[in-house]
Design a protein around this motif. Structure first.
Motif, PDB file in Angstrom:
ATOM      1  N   PRO A  79      86.458  25.882 129.179  1.00  0.00           N
ATOM      2  CA  PRO A  79      85.908  26.926 128.312  1.00  0.00           C
ATOM      3  C   PRO A  79      84.883  26.337 127.344  1.00  0.00           C
ATOM      4  N   LYS A  80      83.849  27.115 127.109  1.00  0.00           N
ATOM      5  CA  LYS A  80      82.789  26.660 126.213  1.00  0.00           C
ATOM      6  C   LYS A  80      83.183  26.982 124.777  1.00  0.00           C
ATOM      7  N   SER A  81      83.224  25.969 123.947  1.00  0.00           N
ATOM      8  CA  SER A  81      83.542  26.183 122.542  1.00  0.00           C
ATOM      9  C   SER A  81      82.319  25.819 121.709  1.00  0.00           C
ATOM     10  N   LEU A  82      82.022  26.670 120.771  1.00  0.00           N
ATOM     11  CA  LEU A  82      80.854  26.482 119.933  1.00  0.00           C
ATOM     12  C   LEU A  82      81.311  25.986 118.575  1.00  0.00           C
ATOM     13  N   LYS A  83      80.778  24.862 118.156  1.00  0.00           N
ATOM     14  CA  LYS A  83      81.137  24.295 116.869  1.00  0.00           C
ATOM     15  C   LYS A  83      80.076  24.724 115.855  1.00  0.00           C
ATOM     16  N   LEU A  84      80.418  25.705 115.034  1.00  0.00           N
ATOM     17  CA  LEU A  84      79.483  26.189 114.032  1.00  0.00           C
ATOM     18  C   LEU A  84      79.520  25.255 112.831  1.00  0.00           C
ATOM     19  N   GLN A  85      78.369  24.800 112.442  1.00  0.00           N
ATOM     20  CA  GLN A  85      78.292  23.825 111.376  1.00  0.00           C
ATOM     21  C   GLN A  85      76.988  24.043 110.609  1.00  0.00           C
ATOM     22  N   ALA A  86      77.060  23.928 109.325  1.00  0.00           N
ATOM     23  CA  ALA A  86      75.882  24.052 108.480  1.00  0.00           C
ATOM     24  C   ALA A  86      75.384  22.682 108.095  1.00  0.00           C
ATOM     25  N   TYR A  87      74.123  22.593 107.774  1.00  0.00           N
ATOM     26  CA  TYR A  87      73.539  21.323 107.359  1.00  0.00           C
ATOM     27  C   TYR A  87      74.180  20.815 106.072  1.00  0.00           C
ATOM     28  N   ALA A  88      74.605  21.726 105.221  1.00  0.00           N
ATOM     29  CA  ALA A  88      75.221  21.353 103.934  1.00  0.00           C
ATOM     30  C   ALA A  88      76.565  20.654 104.135  1.00  0.00           C
ATOM     31  N   ASP A  89      77.197  20.847 105.298  1.00  0.00           N
ATOM     32  CA  ASP A  89      78.494  20.189 105.562  1.00  0.00           C
ATOM     33  C   ASP A  89      78.343  18.672 105.647  1.00  0.00           C
ATOM     34  N   ASN A  90      77.161  18.170 105.891  1.00  0.00           N
ATOM     35  CA  ASN A  90      76.958  16.719 105.967  1.00  0.00           C
ATOM     36  C   ASN A  90      77.120  16.036 104.604  1.00  0.00           C
ATOM     37  N   PHE A  91      77.031  16.806 103.533  1.00  0.00           N
ATOM     38  CA  PHE A  91      77.062  16.230 102.191  1.00  0.00           C
ATOM     39  C   PHE A  91      78.345  16.541 101.426  1.00  0.00           C
ATOM     40  N   ARG A  92      79.369  16.979 102.092  1.00  0.00           N
ATOM     41  CA  ARG A  92      80.639  17.280 101.432  1.00  0.00           C
ATOM     42  C   ARG A  92      81.433  16.038 101.184  1.00  0.00           C
TER      43      ARG A  92
END
Length: 92
Positions: A79-92
């Motif tokens: 099954p295809k799973s899509l990992k939704l991620q924002a650019y701001a998550d890189n700086f948490r």
């Protein structure tokens, strides 16, 4: 002759999904690979292992295998799973 039927996965090197709707019938190796004594390259006398047949649907690939008495295993598409991620998550 043994073969496997699977759906072509998405290319990891590109973002496109070209040719991912095709089903592939690929023959398994019937003999072991061995190194060439002169050059050291790996090879075998099995030419069927080089063959890949593409079909638009899984049913057509299975029908081809039945027609030519090829024992084929169908590998299910994960099954295809899509990992939704924002650019701001890189700086948490």
């Amino acid at each position: 002759m043994a073969a496997r039927i699977y759906q072509r996965p998405k290319n990891a090197m590109q973002s496109g999904r070209a040719r991912t709707d095709e089903w592939v019938l690929e023959f398994e190796q019937s003999e072991a690979r061995r190194p060439d004594p002169l050059m050291g390259w790996t090879g075998s006398g099995d030419t069927q292992a080089q063959v890949q047949l593409t079909f638009p649907t899984k049913e057509e690939a299975q029908a081809y295998a039945r027609k030519y008495d090829i024992v084929a295993r169908v590998h299910a598409t994960p099954p295809k799973s899509l990992k939704l991620q924002a650019y701001a998550d890189n700086f948490r």
